[in-house]
Design an enzyme around this catalytic site. Structure first.
Site, PDB file in Angstrom:
ATOM      1  CG  ASP A 125     -15.279 -43.267  81.584  1.00 33.76           C
ATOM      2  OD1 ASP A 125     -15.353 -42.111  82.010  1.00 33.76           O
ATOM      3  OD2 ASP A 125     -15.871 -43.637  80.556  1.00 33.76           O
ATOM      4  CG  HIS A 159     -19.060 -41.999  79.033  1.00 35.28           C
ATOM      5  ND1 HIS A 159     -17.854 -41.850  79.668  1.00 35.28           N
ATOM      6  CD2 HIS A 159     -19.323 -40.810  78.461  1.00 35.28           C
ATOM      7  CE1 HIS A 159     -17.408 -40.619  79.479  1.00 35.28           C
ATOM      8  NE2 HIS A 159     -18.287 -39.968  78.749  1.00 35.28           N
TER       9      HIS A 159
HETATM   10  P1  NAX Z   1     -16.619 -30.300  70.017  1.00 37.43           P
HETATM   11  O1  NAX Z   1     -17.831 -29.477  70.279  1.00 37.43           O
HETATM   12  O2  NAX Z   1     -15.273 -29.664  70.063  1.00 37.43           O
HETATM   13  O3  NAX Z   1     -16.752 -30.959  68.580  1.00 37.43           O
HETATM   14  C1  NAX Z   1     -17.905 -31.613  68.163  1.00 37.43           C
HETATM   15  C2  NAX Z   1     -17.949 -31.500  66.653  1.00 37.43           C
HETATM   16  O4  NAX Z   1     -19.009 -32.294  66.205  1.00 37.43           O
HETATM   17  C3  NAX Z   1     -18.193 -30.062  66.170  1.00 37.43           C
HETATM   18  O5  NAX Z   1     -17.195 -29.711  65.235  1.00 37.43           O
HETATM   19  C4  NAX Z   1     -19.588 -30.162  65.529  1.00 37.43           C
HETATM   20  O6  NAX Z   1     -19.705 -29.295  64.410  1.00 37.43           O
HETATM   21  C5  NAX Z   1     -19.613 -31.625  65.126  1.00 37.43           C
HETATM   22  N1  NAX Z   1     -20.952 -32.179  64.941  1.00 37.43           N
HETATM   23  C6  NAX Z   1     -22.091 -31.909  65.637  1.00 37.43           C
HETATM   24  N2  NAX Z   1     -23.118 -32.578  65.114  1.00 37.43           N
HETATM   25  C7  NAX Z   1     -22.626 -33.292  64.086  1.00 37.43           C
HETATM   26  C8  NAX Z   1     -23.206 -34.152  63.134  1.00 37.43           C
HETATM   27  N3  NAX Z   1     -24.524 -34.392  63.143  1.00 37.43           N
HETATM   28  N4  NAX Z   1     -22.406 -34.720  62.210  1.00 37.43           N
HETATM   29  C9  NAX Z   1     -21.100 -34.452  62.171  1.00 37.43           C
HETATM   30  N5  NAX Z   1     -20.486 -33.629  63.023  1.00 37.43           N
HETATM   31  C10 NAX Z   1     -21.246 -33.058  63.976  1.00 37.43           C
HETATM   32  O7  NAX Z   1     -16.718 -31.545  70.986  1.00 37.43           O
HETATM   33  P2  NAX Z   1     -15.565 -32.560  71.423  1.00 37.43           P
HETATM   34  O8  NAX Z   1     -14.873 -32.002  72.605  1.00 37.43           O
HETATM   35  O9  NAX Z   1     -14.768 -32.952  70.232  1.00 37.43           O
HETATM   36  O10 NAX Z   1     -16.460 -33.772  71.951  1.00 37.43           O
HETATM   37  C11 NAX Z   1     -17.226 -34.552  71.071  1.00 37.43           C
HETATM   38  C12 NAX Z   1     -18.170 -35.446  71.842  1.00 37.43           C
HETATM   39  O11 NAX Z   1     -17.451 -36.356  72.659  1.00 37.43           O
HETATM   40  C13 NAX Z   1     -19.121 -34.708  72.796  1.00 37.43           C
HETATM   41  O12 NAX Z   1     -20.415 -35.259  72.680  1.00 37.43           O
HETATM   42  C14 NAX Z   1     -18.553 -35.049  74.165  1.00 37.43           C
HETATM   43  O13 NAX Z   1     -19.541 -34.989  75.170  1.00 37.43           O
HETATM   44  C15 NAX Z   1     -18.071 -36.444  73.927  1.00 37.43           C
HETATM   45  N6  NAX Z   1     -17.103 -36.994  74.876  1.00 37.43           N
HETATM   46  C16 NAX Z   1     -17.177 -38.314  75.160  1.00 37.43           C
HETATM   47  C17 NAX Z   1     -16.274 -38.931  75.986  1.00 37.43           C
HETATM   48  C18 NAX Z   1     -16.357 -40.408  76.254  1.00 37.43           C
HETATM   49  O14 NAX Z   1     -15.546 -40.884  77.050  1.00 37.43           O
HETATM   50  N7  NAX Z   1     -17.275 -41.168  75.681  1.00 37.43           N
HETATM   51  C19 NAX Z   1     -15.213 -38.161  76.675  1.00 37.43           C
HETATM   52  C20 NAX Z   1     -14.899 -36.871  76.005  1.00 37.43           C
HETATM   53  C21 NAX Z   1     -16.083 -36.130  75.450  1.00 37.43           C
HETATM   54  O15 NAX Z   1     -16.681 -35.410  76.492  1.00 37.43           O
END
Ligand code: NAX
Length: 331
Positions: A162, A190
Protein backbone atom coordinates in the site's frame (compact mmCIF):
# COMPACT_ATOMS: atom_id res chain seq x y z
CA UNK A 1 33.85 -17.75 4.97
CA UNK A 2 30.29 -18.05 3.74
CA UNK A 3 27.39 -17.36 6.09
CA UNK A 4 25.35 -20.20 7.51
CA UNK A 5 21.93 -20.49 5.87
CA UNK A 6 18.79 -19.04 7.35
CA UNK A 7 15.54 -20.95 7.28
CA UNK A 8 12.62 -19.16 5.67
CA UNK A 9 9.17 -20.71 5.98
CA UNK A 10 6.57 -19.61 3.44
CA UNK A 11 2.92 -20.67 3.72
CA UNK A 12 0.68 -20.65 0.67
CA UNK A 13 3.85 -21.39 -1.26
CA UNK A 14 2.03 -22.82 -4.28
CA UNK A 15 -0.22 -19.76 -4.59
CA UNK A 16 0.16 -16.74 -6.82
CA UNK A 17 2.19 -14.63 -4.41
CA UNK A 18 4.33 -17.64 -3.52
CA UNK A 19 5.16 -18.13 -7.18
CA UNK A 20 6.34 -14.53 -7.54
CA UNK A 21 8.03 -14.46 -4.14
CA UNK A 22 10.11 -17.62 -3.92
CA UNK A 23 12.55 -16.83 -6.76
CA UNK A 24 13.17 -13.44 -5.20
CA UNK A 25 14.03 -14.97 -1.84
CA UNK A 26 16.15 -17.70 -3.42
CA UNK A 27 18.07 -15.16 -5.53
CA UNK A 28 19.06 -13.12 -2.49
CA UNK A 29 16.79 -10.12 -2.93
CA UNK A 30 15.16 -10.45 0.47
CA UNK A 31 18.04 -11.46 2.74
CA UNK A 32 21.06 -10.29 0.79
CA UNK A 33 23.31 -11.50 -2.00
CA UNK A 34 25.63 -13.31 0.41
CA UNK A 35 22.98 -15.00 2.58
CA UNK A 36 22.23 -18.66 1.79
CA UNK A 37 18.65 -19.75 2.45
CA UNK A 38 16.73 -22.93 3.10
CA UNK A 39 13.13 -22.63 1.94
CA UNK A 40 10.50 -24.42 3.99
CA UNK A 41 7.39 -24.45 1.87
CA UNK A 42 4.04 -25.05 3.53
CA UNK A 43 0.79 -25.87 1.73
CA UNK A 44 -2.52 -27.45 2.61
CA UNK A 45 -2.81 -31.25 2.74
CA UNK A 46 -4.67 -31.47 -0.55
CA UNK A 47 -3.18 -33.39 -3.49
CA UNK A 48 -3.70 -30.58 -5.95
CA UNK A 49 -1.91 -28.06 -3.73
CA UNK A 50 0.98 -30.39 -2.87
CA UNK A 51 1.38 -31.34 -6.53
CA UNK A 52 1.46 -27.68 -7.52
CA UNK A 53 4.03 -27.10 -4.79
CA UNK A 54 6.23 -29.83 -6.25
CA UNK A 55 6.04 -28.06 -9.59
CA UNK A 56 7.12 -24.78 -7.99
CA UNK A 57 10.02 -26.57 -6.29
CA UNK A 58 11.07 -28.10 -9.63
CA UNK A 59 11.20 -24.64 -11.15
CA UNK A 60 13.26 -23.34 -8.25
CA UNK A 61 15.67 -26.25 -8.78
CA UNK A 62 15.84 -25.36 -12.43
CA UNK A 63 17.00 -21.86 -11.56
CA UNK A 64 20.12 -23.37 -9.91
CA UNK A 65 20.22 -20.44 -7.48
CA UNK A 66 23.64 -20.28 -5.83
CA UNK A 67 22.10 -19.22 -2.50
CA UNK A 68 19.38 -21.87 -2.30
CA UNK A 69 20.75 -24.61 -0.08
CA UNK A 70 17.73 -26.81 0.41
CA UNK A 71 13.95 -26.99 0.26
CA UNK A 72 11.43 -28.65 2.52
CA UNK A 73 7.95 -29.28 1.10
CA UNK A 74 5.26 -30.04 3.64
CA UNK A 75 1.63 -29.72 4.65
CA UNK A 76 2.55 -29.99 8.34
CA UNK A 77 3.18 -26.61 10.00
CA UNK A 78 5.30 -28.31 12.69
CA UNK A 79 7.69 -29.42 9.95
CA UNK A 80 7.39 -26.24 7.94
CA UNK A 81 8.21 -23.92 10.84
CA UNK A 82 10.91 -26.15 12.37
CA UNK A 83 13.88 -23.95 13.28
CA UNK A 84 12.57 -21.22 10.95
CA UNK A 85 14.18 -17.79 11.37
CA UNK A 86 11.51 -16.06 9.32
CA UNK A 87 7.92 -17.23 8.86
CA UNK A 88 6.14 -15.55 5.98
CA UNK A 89 2.45 -16.32 6.40
CA UNK A 90 1.05 -15.79 2.92
CA UNK A 91 -1.46 -18.63 2.66
CA UNK A 92 -5.09 -18.16 3.56
CA UNK A 93 -8.48 -18.94 2.12
CA UNK A 94 -9.76 -16.56 -0.53
CA UNK A 95 -13.10 -14.84 -0.10
CA UNK A 96 -15.75 -17.07 -1.70
CA UNK A 97 -18.86 -15.92 -3.58
CA UNK A 98 -21.28 -14.06 -1.33
CA UNK A 99 -18.88 -14.22 1.62
CA UNK A 100 -18.82 -11.21 3.93
CA UNK A 101 -15.60 -9.85 5.39
CA UNK A 102 -16.66 -11.14 8.83
CA UNK A 103 -17.06 -14.66 7.38
CA UNK A 104 -13.60 -14.43 5.84
CA UNK A 105 -12.13 -13.34 9.15
CA UNK A 106 -13.82 -16.24 10.93
CA UNK A 107 -12.80 -18.76 8.23
CA UNK A 108 -9.17 -17.73 8.27
CA UNK A 109 -8.71 -17.13 11.97
CA UNK A 110 -8.21 -20.78 12.97
CA UNK A 111 -5.43 -21.17 10.37
CA UNK A 112 -3.47 -18.56 12.28
CA UNK A 113 -4.05 -20.06 15.72
CA UNK A 114 -2.62 -23.35 14.43
CA UNK A 115 0.29 -21.66 12.71
CA UNK A 116 0.97 -19.41 15.70
CA UNK A 117 1.17 -22.45 17.98
CA UNK A 118 3.42 -24.30 15.57
CA UNK A 119 5.72 -21.25 15.39
CA UNK A 120 5.73 -21.03 19.17
CA UNK A 121 6.68 -24.69 19.54
CA UNK A 122 9.01 -25.31 16.61
CA UNK A 123 10.55 -22.14 15.16
CA UNK A 124 14.04 -20.81 15.92
CA UNK A 125 14.46 -18.71 19.05
CA UNK A 126 15.05 -15.60 16.92
CA UNK A 127 11.97 -16.18 14.74
CA UNK A 128 10.24 -13.25 13.06
CA UNK A 129 6.80 -13.46 11.53
CA UNK A 130 5.35 -11.41 8.68
CA UNK A 131 1.70 -11.90 7.75
CA UNK A 132 0.33 -11.25 4.27
CA UNK A 133 -2.71 -13.55 4.15
CA UNK A 134 -5.84 -11.47 4.62
CA UNK A 135 -7.18 -10.01 6.81
CA UNK A 136 -3.48 -9.70 7.57
CA UNK A 137 -3.60 -7.37 10.59
CA UNK A 138 -6.07 -9.52 12.48
CA UNK A 139 -4.42 -12.75 11.36
CA UNK A 140 -1.14 -11.43 12.74
CA UNK A 141 -2.93 -10.60 16.00
CA UNK A 142 -4.26 -14.16 16.21
CA UNK A 143 -0.85 -15.70 15.43
CA UNK A 144 0.77 -13.43 18.04
CA UNK A 145 -1.72 -14.45 20.72
CA UNK A 146 -1.23 -18.12 19.82
CA UNK A 147 2.54 -17.89 20.30
CA UNK A 148 2.94 -16.65 23.88
CA UNK A 149 6.63 -17.56 24.07
CA UNK A 150 7.57 -15.44 21.07
CA UNK A 151 8.13 -11.76 21.90
CA UNK A 152 5.25 -9.70 20.53
CA UNK A 153 7.43 -7.30 18.63
CA UNK A 154 8.47 -10.16 16.34
CA UNK A 155 5.03 -10.13 14.64
CA UNK A 156 4.19 -7.84 11.77
CA UNK A 157 1.73 -7.55 8.91
CA UNK A 158 2.22 -5.98 5.52
CA UNK A 159 1.17 -2.54 4.31
CA UNK A 160 4.35 -2.04 2.29
CA UNK A 161 2.48 -2.74 -0.93
CA UNK A 162 0.00 0.00 0.00
CA UNK A 163 2.88 2.35 0.79
CA UNK A 164 4.41 1.65 -2.63
CA UNK A 165 1.04 2.23 -4.28
CA UNK A 166 0.65 5.58 -2.51
CA UNK A 167 4.17 6.60 -3.51
CA UNK A 168 3.47 5.77 -7.17
CA UNK A 169 0.15 7.65 -7.22
CA UNK A 170 1.64 10.78 -5.67
CA UNK A 171 4.58 10.72 -8.07
CA UNK A 172 2.27 10.39 -11.07
CA UNK A 173 0.09 13.28 -9.91
CA UNK A 174 3.09 15.54 -9.23
CA UNK A 175 4.72 14.56 -12.53
CA UNK A 176 7.90 13.35 -10.84
CA UNK A 177 9.71 10.03 -10.68
CA UNK A 178 8.75 7.79 -7.75
CA UNK A 179 12.23 8.32 -6.30
CA UNK A 180 11.32 11.98 -5.64
CA UNK A 181 8.60 10.79 -3.23
CA UNK A 182 9.85 9.86 0.23
CA UNK A 183 8.31 9.12 3.63
CA UNK A 184 5.22 7.54 2.04
CA UNK A 185 3.05 6.27 4.84
CA UNK A 186 -0.01 4.12 5.52
CA UNK A 187 -1.85 4.13 8.83
CA UNK A 188 -4.24 1.52 10.21
CA UNK A 189 -5.67 -1.60 8.64
CA UNK A 190 -4.64 -3.21 5.36
CA UNK A 191 -8.16 -2.88 4.01
CA UNK A 192 -10.36 -0.38 2.25
CA UNK A 193 -10.24 1.81 5.39
CA UNK A 194 -6.45 2.22 5.34
CA UNK A 195 -5.18 5.77 5.59
CA UNK A 196 -2.61 6.91 3.03
CA UNK A 197 -0.94 9.97 4.56
CA UNK A 198 -0.38 12.81 2.09
CA UNK A 199 0.73 15.34 4.69
CA UNK A 200 3.82 13.64 6.10
CA UNK A 201 4.79 12.10 2.77
CA UNK A 202 7.27 14.29 0.94
CA UNK A 203 7.89 15.16 -2.65
CA UNK A 204 11.39 16.53 -3.22
CA UNK A 205 11.54 17.11 0.53
CA UNK A 206 8.27 19.07 0.88
CA UNK A 207 4.89 17.86 2.13
CA UNK A 208 3.00 16.16 -0.71
CA UNK A 209 -0.07 18.22 0.23
CA UNK A 210 1.90 21.45 -0.30
CA UNK A 211 3.40 20.31 -3.61
CA UNK A 212 0.18 18.91 -5.10
CA UNK A 213 -2.11 21.71 -3.84
CA UNK A 214 -5.28 19.83 -4.75
CA UNK A 215 -7.11 18.91 -1.59
CA UNK A 216 -10.10 17.46 -3.41
CA UNK A 217 -7.84 15.02 -5.26
CA UNK A 218 -5.81 14.14 -2.16
CA UNK A 219 -8.84 13.45 0.01
CA UNK A 220 -10.83 11.96 -2.88
CA UNK A 221 -9.27 10.13 -5.83
CA UNK A 222 -5.87 9.59 -4.19
CA UNK A 223 -7.41 8.04 -1.11
CA UNK A 224 -9.83 5.90 -3.07
CA UNK A 225 -7.25 4.75 -5.61
CA UNK A 226 -4.84 3.54 -2.93
CA UNK A 227 -7.60 1.96 -0.84
CA UNK A 228 -9.21 0.25 -3.85
CA UNK A 229 -6.11 -0.61 -5.85
CA UNK A 230 -6.35 -4.32 -5.04
CA UNK A 231 -9.91 -4.44 -6.40
CA UNK A 232 -8.87 -2.50 -9.54
CA UNK A 233 -6.14 -5.06 -10.21
CA UNK A 234 -8.56 -7.96 -9.79
CA UNK A 235 -10.89 -6.26 -12.25
CA UNK A 236 -8.14 -5.71 -14.82
CA UNK A 237 -6.20 -8.95 -14.44
CA UNK A 238 -8.89 -11.34 -13.28
CA UNK A 239 -6.52 -12.22 -10.44
CA UNK A 240 -5.35 -10.36 -7.36
CA UNK A 241 -2.00 -8.60 -7.08
CA UNK A 242 0.84 -11.06 -6.94
CA UNK A 243 4.09 -9.62 -8.34
CA UNK A 244 3.58 -6.32 -6.53
CA UNK A 245 2.53 -8.12 -3.34
CA UNK A 246 5.64 -10.31 -3.46
CA UNK A 247 7.70 -7.18 -4.07
CA UNK A 248 6.01 -5.52 -1.09
CA UNK A 249 6.99 -8.44 1.10
CA UNK A 250 10.60 -8.35 -0.08
CA UNK A 251 10.62 -4.65 0.88
CA UNK A 252 8.82 -5.35 4.19
CA UNK A 253 11.35 -7.91 5.38
CA UNK A 254 14.29 -5.77 4.27
CA UNK A 255 12.73 -2.78 6.05
CA UNK A 256 12.71 -4.72 9.32
CA UNK A 257 16.17 -6.24 8.92
CA UNK A 258 18.12 -3.21 7.79
CA UNK A 259 18.59 0.02 9.71
CA UNK A 260 16.15 2.63 8.35
CA UNK A 261 18.07 5.56 6.83
CA UNK A 262 18.30 8.57 9.17
CA UNK A 263 15.12 10.65 9.29
CA UNK A 264 13.02 8.17 7.29
CA UNK A 265 10.37 5.59 8.13
CA UNK A 266 8.55 2.68 6.54
CA UNK A 267 4.94 1.54 6.88
CA UNK A 268 4.76 -1.61 8.95
CA UNK A 269 1.80 -3.12 10.82
CA UNK A 270 3.03 -3.76 14.35
CA UNK A 271 1.48 -4.08 17.78
CA UNK A 272 0.20 -0.70 18.92
CA UNK A 273 1.54 0.74 22.15
CA UNK A 274 -1.25 3.34 22.06
CA UNK A 275 0.69 5.79 19.88
CA UNK A 276 -1.43 8.25 17.87
CA UNK A 277 -4.53 7.11 19.74
CA UNK A 278 -4.46 3.63 18.15
CA UNK A 279 -5.88 1.21 20.71
CA UNK A 280 -3.08 -0.61 22.46
CA UNK A 281 -2.63 -4.21 21.41
CA UNK A 282 -4.07 -3.94 17.90
CA UNK A 283 -1.81 -4.69 14.95
CA UNK A 284 -1.90 -1.46 13.01
CA UNK A 285 0.20 0.23 10.35
CA UNK A 286 2.53 2.93 11.68
CA UNK A 287 5.61 4.84 10.64
CA UNK A 288 8.32 2.48 11.84
CA UNK A 289 12.09 2.76 12.10
CA UNK A 290 14.26 -0.34 12.36
CA UNK A 291 17.60 -0.28 14.16
CA UNK A 292 19.28 -2.93 12.02
CA UNK A 293 19.67 -5.23 15.06
CA UNK A 294 16.16 -6.67 14.92
CA UNK A 295 14.56 -3.87 16.97
CA UNK A 296 12.13 -1.25 15.75
CA UNK A 297 10.23 1.71 17.09
CA UNK A 298 7.19 3.75 16.10
CA UNK A 299 8.14 7.25 14.95
CA UNK A 300 6.57 9.77 17.31
CA UNK A 301 5.41 13.33 16.88
CA UNK A 302 3.97 13.34 13.36
CA UNK A 303 1.15 15.84 12.88
CA UNK A 304 -2.11 14.61 11.41
CA UNK A 305 -4.75 16.90 9.94
CA UNK A 306 -8.35 16.66 11.17
CA UNK A 307 -9.21 14.74 8.00
CA UNK A 308 -6.46 12.17 8.55
CA UNK A 309 -7.29 11.86 12.24
CA UNK A 310 -10.90 11.14 11.45
CA UNK A 311 -9.88 8.49 8.91
CA UNK A 312 -7.45 6.98 11.41
CA UNK A 313 -10.27 6.67 13.95
CA UNK A 314 -12.41 4.83 11.38
CA UNK A 315 -9.69 2.34 10.47
CA UNK A 316 -8.95 1.73 14.18
CA UNK A 317 -12.68 1.11 14.75
CA UNK A 318 -12.55 -1.50 12.00
CA UNK A 319 -9.53 -3.18 13.61
CA UNK A 320 -11.35 -3.22 16.93
CA UNK A 321 -14.37 -4.79 15.26
CA UNK A 322 -12.19 -7.47 13.64
CA UNK A 323 -10.62 -8.20 17.01
CA UNK A 324 -14.10 -8.60 18.47
CA UNK A 325 -15.08 -11.04 15.70
CA UNK A 326 -12.13 -13.31 16.56
CA UNK A 327 -12.13 -12.71 20.31
CA UNK A 328 -12.62 -16.43 20.98
CA UNK A 329 -9.29 -17.10 19.23
CA UNK A 330 -7.28 -14.66 21.30
CA UNK A 331 -7.10 -16.76 24.45
P1 NAX B 1 -3.70 -17.84 -3.76
O1 NAX B 1 -5.10 -18.30 -3.54
O2 NAX B 1 -3.13 -17.85 -5.13
O3 NAX B 1 -2.74 -18.73 -2.87
C1 NAX B 1 -2.98 -18.99 -1.53
C2 NAX B 1 -2.33 -20.32 -1.21
O4 NAX B 1 -2.42 -20.51 0.17
C3 NAX B 1 -3.01 -21.51 -1.90
O5 NAX B 1 -2.04 -22.25 -2.61
C4 NAX B 1 -3.61 -22.28 -0.72
O6 NAX B 1 -3.59 -23.68 -0.95
C5 NAX B 1 -2.65 -21.88 0.39
N1 NAX B 1 -3.20 -22.03 1.74
C6 NAX B 1 -4.47 -21.83 2.18
N2 NAX B 1 -4.57 -22.14 3.47
C7 NAX B 1 -3.34 -22.53 3.87
C8 NAX B 1 -2.82 -23.01 5.08
N3 NAX B 1 -3.61 -23.15 6.15
N4 NAX B 1 -1.51 -23.32 5.14
C9 NAX B 1 -0.73 -23.22 4.06
N5 NAX B 1 -1.16 -22.80 2.87
C10 NAX B 1 -2.46 -22.45 2.78
O7 NAX B 1 -3.60 -16.42 -3.08
P2 NAX B 1 -2.48 -15.30 -3.29
O8 NAX B 1 -2.88 -14.45 -4.43
O9 NAX B 1 -1.14 -15.92 -3.29
O10 NAX B 1 -2.72 -14.43 -1.97
C11 NAX B 1 -2.41 -14.92 -0.70
C12 NAX B 1 -2.97 -14.02 0.37
O11 NAX B 1 -2.40 -12.73 0.30
C13 NAX B 1 -4.49 -13.80 0.30
O12 NAX B 1 -5.04 -13.89 1.60
C14 NAX B 1 -4.59 -12.37 -0.19
O13 NAX B 1 -5.81 -11.77 0.21
C15 NAX B 1 -3.41 -11.75 0.48
N6 NAX B 1 -2.92 -10.48 -0.04
C16 NAX B 1 -2.42 -9.59 0.84
C17 NAX B 1 -1.88 -8.39 0.44
C18 NAX B 1 -1.29 -7.43 1.43
O14 NAX B 1 -0.87 -6.36 1.00
N7 NAX B 1 -1.24 -7.72 2.72
C19 NAX B 1 -1.89 -7.99 -0.99
C20 NAX B 1 -2.02 -9.14 -1.92
C21 NAX B 1 -2.96 -10.23 -1.47
O15 NAX B 1 -4.26 -9.85 -1.80
Amino acid sequence: MSKSPIRVAVTGAAGQIGYALLPRIASGQMFGADQPVILQLVEIPVDKAMQALEGVAMELEDCAFPLLQDMVLTSDPAVGFKDANWCLLVGSKPRGPGMERNDLIKENGPIFTGQGRAINDHAASDVRVAVVGNPCNTNALIAMHSAPDVPRERFSAMTRLDQNRAQAQLAAKAGVHTSAVSHALIWGNHSATQVPDFVNTRIDGRSAAEVIQDEAWLTGDFFKTVQQRGAAIIKARGLSSAASAANGLVDHVRDLRQATPEGEWRSVCVRSDGSYGVTEGLISSFPVRADGQGGWSIVQGLELTDFLQEKLKATVAELEHEREVVSDLLG
